[in-house]
Scaffold this motif. Structure first.
Motif, mmCIF file in Angstrom:
data_model
loop_
_atom_site.group_PDB
_atom_site.id
_atom_site.type_symbol
_atom_site.label_atom_id
_atom_site.label_comp_id
_atom_site.label_asym_id
_atom_site.label_seq_id
_atom_site.Cartn_x
_atom_site.Cartn_y
_atom_site.Cartn_z
ATOM 1 N N GLY A 42 5.256 0.378 -0.766
ATOM 2 C CA GLY A 42 5.331 0.607 0.680
ATOM 3 C C GLY A 42 6.126 1.836 1.074
ATOM 4 O O GLY A 42 6.165 2.196 2.249
ATOM 5 N N LYS A 43 6.745 2.514 0.102
ATOM 6 C CA LYS A 43 7.534 3.711 0.427
ATOM 7 C C LYS A 43 6.636 4.879 0.832
ATOM 8 O O LYS A 43 6.999 5.693 1.672
ATOM 9 N N VAL A 44 5.460 4.993 0.203
ATOM 10 C CA VAL A 44 4.504 6.038 0.547
ATOM 11 C C VAL A 44 3.402 5.398 1.376
ATOM 12 O O VAL A 44 2.741 4.467 0.919
ATOM 13 N N GLN A 45 3.246 5.876 2.586
ATOM 14 C CA GLN A 45 2.227 5.341 3.490
ATOM 15 C C GLN A 45 1.341 6.477 3.987
ATOM 16 O O GLN A 45 1.748 7.636 3.962
ATOM 17 N N PRO A 46 0.126 6.134 4.450
ATOM 18 C CA PRO A 46 -0.727 7.176 5.020
ATOM 19 C C PRO A 46 -0.004 7.886 6.167
ATOM 20 O O PRO A 46 0.873 7.315 6.821
ATOM 21 N N SER A 47 -0.388 9.115 6.404
ATOM 22 C CA SER A 47 0.240 9.934 7.434
ATOM 23 C C SER A 47 0.101 9.298 8.820
ATOM 24 O O SER A 47 -1.007 9.040 9.291
ATOM 25 N N LEU A 48 1.234 9.050 9.450
ATOM 26 C CA LEU A 48 1.215 8.499 10.807
ATOM 27 C C LEU A 48 0.739 9.549 11.805
ATOM 28 O O LEU A 48 0.127 9.213 12.824
ATOM 29 N N ASP A 84 8.602 -2.635 8.027
ATOM 30 C CA ASP A 84 8.397 -3.966 7.438
ATOM 31 C C ASP A 84 9.568 -4.271 6.501
ATOM 32 O O ASP A 84 10.051 -3.384 5.784
ATOM 33 N N SER A 85 10.019 -5.517 6.486
ATOM 34 C CA SER A 85 11.080 -5.925 5.553
ATOM 35 C C SER A 85 10.494 -6.037 4.153
ATOM 36 O O SER A 85 9.266 -6.119 3.969
ATOM 37 N N GLN A 86 11.351 -6.071 3.138
ATOM 38 C CA GLN A 86 10.898 -6.218 1.758
ATOM 39 C C GLN A 86 10.163 -7.547 1.566
ATOM 40 O O GLN A 86 9.216 -7.633 0.795
ATOM 41 N N GLU A 87 10.590 -8.577 2.301
ATOM 42 C CA GLU A 87 9.936 -9.890 2.201
ATOM 43 C C GLU A 87 8.494 -9.807 2.716
ATOM 44 O O GLU A 87 7.584 -10.387 2.129
#
Length: 199
Positions: A82-88, A156-159
């Motif tokens: 989740g650290k790399v996400q599509p460009s907002l 988003d939280s890690q959970e």
């Protein structure tokens, strides 16, 4: 309990503690008491799960499952949990009425290769899952809802990220179940139990 072959005919009774496992070599019967695994055979003596073509539904489930599994692996590795996400910025540009597609293509130039890979993997995963469920064209609102359901979003939280990963794994396992013998072609199939070592 009786083993049922691909023809639906039953063979000799088997003890209830035997486990049936799909492998690259077909369906295997594992005996946890002895740690041995042998091919499951039908009434004709042929190995179960081999030599029969998949049904149309099993073939589609296998194909969609392979796509979803490969996409999920990219999301896990390239996306780094989740650290790399599509460009907002690209997503915002694409939402502009009438010209969003063109603006999105221009904004894509500024997305990192990793962001582009994660976006493509998300699209592939969503298309595989929703196409299997509906068989029809996927609306923008369905696509957006699936993106929120399966992939990490900002803050988003890690959970929640772990829960979304579990949702992807559940979808892939659903493909394994519905693909029948084709399940062995979906990467990351459940591992075979290892024989017990003598003590």
């Amino acid at each position: 309990e009786r083993i049922r072959g691909v023809t639906g005919k039953s063979t000799a009774p088997t003890p209830a503690n035997l486990q049936h496992i799909e492998t690259e070599r077909g369906t295997m019967v594992f005996d946890p008491r002895t740690g041995r695994m042998v091919p499951a055979v039908g009434p004709d003596g042929a190995p179960v799960g081999s030599g029969k073509a998949l049904t149309e539904f099993q073939g589609k489930s296998t194909s969609f499952g392979m796509r979803a599994d490969a996409a999920s692996q990219v999301i896990d590795t390239v996306g780094q949990g989740g650290k790399v996400q599509p460009s907002l910025i690209k997503r915002a540009a694409e939402s502009v009425p009438l010209v969003g597609e063109g603006l999105g293509m221009a904004a894509n130039r500024f997305a990192s290769p990793e962001q582009q890979q994660v976006e493509q993997a998300q699209r592939d995963f969503i298309n595989a899952v929703l196409r299997q469920e509906s068989g029809a064209a996927i609306s923008a609102s369905e696509f957006d809802n699936a993106r929120k359901q399966y992939f990490a979003q900002p803050n988003d939280s890690q959970e929640v990220i772990a829960q979304k990963k579990a949702n992807r794994e559940m979808a892939i396992n659903g493909f394994r179940i519905s693909s029948g013998p084709g399940a062995r072609n979906i990467g990351g199939a459940p591992a075979q139990p290892q024989p017990r070592q003598p003590q």
